[in-house]
Scaffold this active site. Structure first.
Site, PDB file in Angstrom:
ATOM      1  N   GLU A 340       0.421  -1.119  -0.019  1.00  0.00           N
ATOM      2  CA  GLU A 340      -0.286   0.133  -0.310  1.00  0.00           C
ATOM      3  C   GLU A 340       0.685   1.553  -0.434  1.00  0.00           C
ATOM      4  O   GLU A 340       0.822   1.417   1.228  1.00  0.00           O
ATOM      5  CB  GLU A 340      -0.437   0.104   1.323  1.00  0.00           C
ATOM      6  CG  GLU A 340      -2.382  -0.849   1.192  1.00  0.00           C
ATOM      7  CD  GLU A 340      -2.525  -0.607   2.454  1.00  0.00           C
ATOM      8  OE1 GLU A 340      -2.687  -0.209   3.428  1.00  0.00           O
ATOM      9  OE2 GLU A 340      -4.425  -1.664   2.148  1.00  0.00           O
ATOM     10  N   GLU A 429      -6.345  -8.051  -0.131  1.00  0.00           N
ATOM     11  CA  GLU A 429      -6.482  -6.993   1.311  1.00  0.00           C
ATOM     12  C   GLU A 429      -7.562  -6.167   1.379  1.00  0.00           C
ATOM     13  O   GLU A 429      -7.842  -5.729   0.311  1.00  0.00           O
ATOM     14  CB  GLU A 429      -5.396  -6.235   2.092  1.00  0.00           C
ATOM     15  CG  GLU A 429      -5.490  -6.473   3.050  1.00  0.00           C
ATOM     16  CD  GLU A 429      -3.998  -5.239   3.368  1.00  0.00           C
ATOM     17  OE1 GLU A 429      -3.255  -5.779   2.969  1.00  0.00           O
ATOM     18  OE2 GLU A 429      -4.486  -4.342   3.979  1.00  0.00           O
TER      19      GLU A 429
HETATM   20  C1  IDC Z   1      -2.811  -3.731  10.438  1.00  0.00           C
HETATM   21  C2  IDC Z   1      -3.350  -4.492  11.409  1.00  0.00           C
HETATM   22  C3  IDC Z   1      -3.300  -3.498  13.006  1.00  0.00           C
HETATM   23  C4  IDC Z   1      -0.920  -3.050  12.877  1.00  0.00           C
HETATM   24  C5  IDC Z   1      -1.284  -2.875  11.461  1.00  0.00           C
HETATM   25  C6  IDC Z   1      -0.094  -1.845  11.558  1.00  0.00           C
HETATM   26  O1  IDC Z   1      -4.628  -4.889  11.534  1.00  0.00           O
HETATM   27  O2  IDC Z   1      -2.478  -5.096  13.458  1.00  0.00           O
HETATM   28  O3  IDC Z   1      -1.260  -2.923  14.408  1.00  0.00           O
HETATM   29  O4  IDC Z   1      -1.636  -2.718  10.556  1.00  0.00           O
HETATM   30  O5  IDC Z   1       0.487  -3.098  11.013  1.00  0.00           O
HETATM   31  C7  IDC Z   1      -3.652  -2.266   5.101  1.00  0.00           C
HETATM   32  C8  IDC Z   1      -2.771  -2.716   5.993  1.00  0.00           C
HETATM   33  C9  IDC Z   1      -2.310  -3.864   6.789  1.00  0.00           C
HETATM   34  C10 IDC Z   1      -3.197  -3.494   8.000  1.00  0.00           C
HETATM   35  C11 IDC Z   1      -4.692  -3.060   7.766  1.00  0.00           C
HETATM   36  C12 IDC Z   1      -5.548  -2.558   9.392  1.00  0.00           C
HETATM   37  O6  IDC Z   1      -2.226  -3.214   4.632  1.00  0.00           O
HETATM   38  O7  IDC Z   1      -1.547  -4.167   7.498  1.00  0.00           O
HETATM   39  O8  IDC Z   1      -3.253  -4.169   9.595  1.00  0.00           O
HETATM   40  N1  IDC Z   1      -4.569  -1.949   6.768  1.00  0.00           N
HETATM   41  O9  IDC Z   1      -5.387  -0.972   9.454  1.00  0.00           O
HETATM   42  N2  IDC Z   1      -4.433  -1.815   4.885  1.00  0.00           N
HETATM   43  C13 IDC Z   1      -5.963  -0.812   5.241  1.00  0.00           C
HETATM   44  C14 IDC Z   1      -6.353  -1.622   6.595  1.00  0.00           C
END
Ligand code: IDC
Length: 502
Positions: A340, A429
């Protein structure tokens, strides 16, 4: 008068012999009930088969099956036989155990109420009791099962067993895959040792076995036969935090019980978030587990806090060089080169040049695997990218991510614009939580999204396979790393299982 008596006698004999024949048929029917369980040694496929014989001297009833099921639970730890190291048993396989031949039929776990079952267990019918043929009946049955939403109920199992008892073993072989069972005419299959060691026969029933190497055609993924194909599966959480879910049993469990056909391995790229090259080993294990299970696997370079992919470009190049050297001959690999992009980052200025460099490096080694490229604004701006696509390479796709609690119709509109400009999109995702990965679930919006993706043949992977205390995690209150029960799923997890059936 004599003539009439004689005629009567003849008719009686005919009827009686018919009855006797039917009766013998039923009386002699032996059923062996088998349940497999996994004993998996690192990188080695071993399915052991629990085995118990029951000789039934009457027609098989629903109660019989329920009884078998509970008995099987009892003998789980003691009475098992290993077929052979590389044997995964599937419906339609012939196997030899203790010099006896068996036809394998998969059937479902019988619920307490005896109703709907998950395809999970194995029933074997002793091979030499198959006789006579009734192709039409079998085909009809296959048709019925097809509509059955991936679940067999006890009636279907009964029908299947009864049908099998009247079908020639040399003419019918059943195949079970994903949501349906099909039967096809086959040349005689003679079970012998060589056949049993032929692992391909089993592998040919997995998603990768059936669909083979994928490629991109227009906006679609197509399989080795050129048919449109959709990947549906689950993404791990960050491998630096939740590597325990990268295990062989879990992958097979999710394939067989949830009908996923792909997994995504999320390798955070930012050293501040825990990236180290040692984590490559977990990715490599994951790829082997996916290969063994016949699942497609996305190797995800998970840029996030490092919003510009160029920040860790050197590590990315090393990573993908290593991976593509290892997997250039695999059929199940997909590379996702920047999860992302976000922050002060632009498609034309930053992401596209990065992608072109990475694609060039990967293509020097692996000339055809699908490569997925991230898009600006946390992989949402597919409409922007569609106007300036990467050219000169085949099998390139672009990432769209959504979290249904936050992203709604406007984002689907962006996807539609992109599709109209012929951009192949992959949802590597998504969640039904909000964009933080937590907060309330928006189930209604999630369902709209899934319908939209399915309608447009867009592949999707759900975030995330972990028991973290956040609403996007699909597990809850359990430390188990496979074989989860429904109670061990979060609301996201329960929803996902339904979504996978649609
Ligand atoms: C989130 C995880 C969370 C973690 C955070 C930071 O759910 O537990 O603390 O990342 O590492 C994304 C990202 C994905 C995120 C997810 C939710 O690709 O890594 O995971 N998210 O925030 N993009 C949009 C949402």
């Amino acid at each position: 008068m004599k003539k009439v008596l004689l005629l009567f006698l003849i008719i009686t004999i005919i009827i009686l012999s018919f009855l006797v024949a039917t009766e013998i048929y039923a009386v002699d029917c032996k059923i062996v009930d088998v349940k497999y369980y996994n004993s998996l040694i690192e990188n080695q496929k071993t399915i052991n088969i629990l085995l118990e014989k029951n000789i039934i001297s009457r027609k098989i009833t629903k109660e019989d099956l329920m009884e078998f099921d509970s008995k099987i639970q009892d003998i789980k730890s003691s009475n098992f036989i290993s077929l052979s190291n590389n044997d995964l048993v599937k419906t339609g396989d012939y196997v030899t155990v203790n010099d006896e031949d068996y036809l394998v039929i998969l059937y479902g776990d019988i619920n307490q109420d005896g109703s709907i079952c998950d395809i999970n267990d194995i029933l074997m019918i002793q091979n030499n009791f198959l006789g006579k043929q009734d192709l039409n009946q079998i085909e009809k049955l296959a048709g019925n099962l097809e509509n059955n939403d991936n679940l067999l109920d006890i009636e279907d199992i009964m029908k299947m067993i009864n049908t099998y008892l009247s079908v020639s073993k040399n003419q019918i072989i059943s195949k079970l895959y994903d949501n349906y069972i099909t039967f096809e005419e086959q040349t005689p299959v003679i079970p012998d040792d060589e056949h049993n060691q032929d692992d391909n026969n089993n592998e040919s029933l997995t998603p990768v076995g059936i669909h083979g190497k994928l490629c991109v055609n227009g906006t679609n993924i197509v399989d080795k036969n050129g048919n449109k194909f959709q990947l549906k599966g689950i993404s791990t959480h960050g491998l630096q935090w939740f590597s325990q879910y990268v295990n062989q049993a879990a992958f097979i469990y999710m394939r067989d019980n949830w009908q996923i056909n792909a997994v995504r391995l999320a390798m955070y790229s930012n050293p501040n978030d825990g990236y180290t090259p040692q984590l490559h080993e977990i990715v490599k294990n994951g790829v082997e587990y996916a290969k063994n299970a016949g699942l497609y696997v996305i190797i995800d370079w998970h840029i996030l806090n490092d919003g510009n992919p160029n920040i860790n470009k050197d590590s990315a190049i090393n990573f993908f060089k290593e991976m593509s050297n290892l997997y250039k001959d695999y059929d199940n690999i997909i590379y996702e080169i920047c999860n992302e992009p976000n922050g002060d980052v632009q498609w034309e200025r930053d992401i596209k040049p990065y992608a072109e460099e990475l694609i060039k490096e990967i293509r020097n080694i692996d000339n055809d695997a699908i490569i997925i490229v991230g898009t600006p604004t946390w992989s949402q701006d597919v409409d922007v990218v569609a106007q300036n696509q990467i050219t000169g390479y085949n099998n390139i796709m672009y990432t769209l991510h959504f979290y249904a609690g936050t992203h709604k119709e406007y984002l689907r509109q962006k996807a539609i614009s992109a599709l109209n400009m012929n951009l192949p999109i992959f949802v590597t995702e998504f969640g039904i939580s909000d964009a933080s990965g937590n907060g309330n679930l928006d189930i209604a919006e999630g369902n709209i999204w899934i319908d939209f993706l399915n309608k447009n043949n867009i592949s999707w992977m759900c975030w995330n396979l972990s028991n973290k205390d956040e609403s996007s995690a699909i597990l809850k209150n359990t430390n188990k790393v496979t074989d989860w029960t429904n109670d061990e799923l979060s609301n996201s997890g329960k929803w996902l299982l339904e979504a996978l059936k649609r």
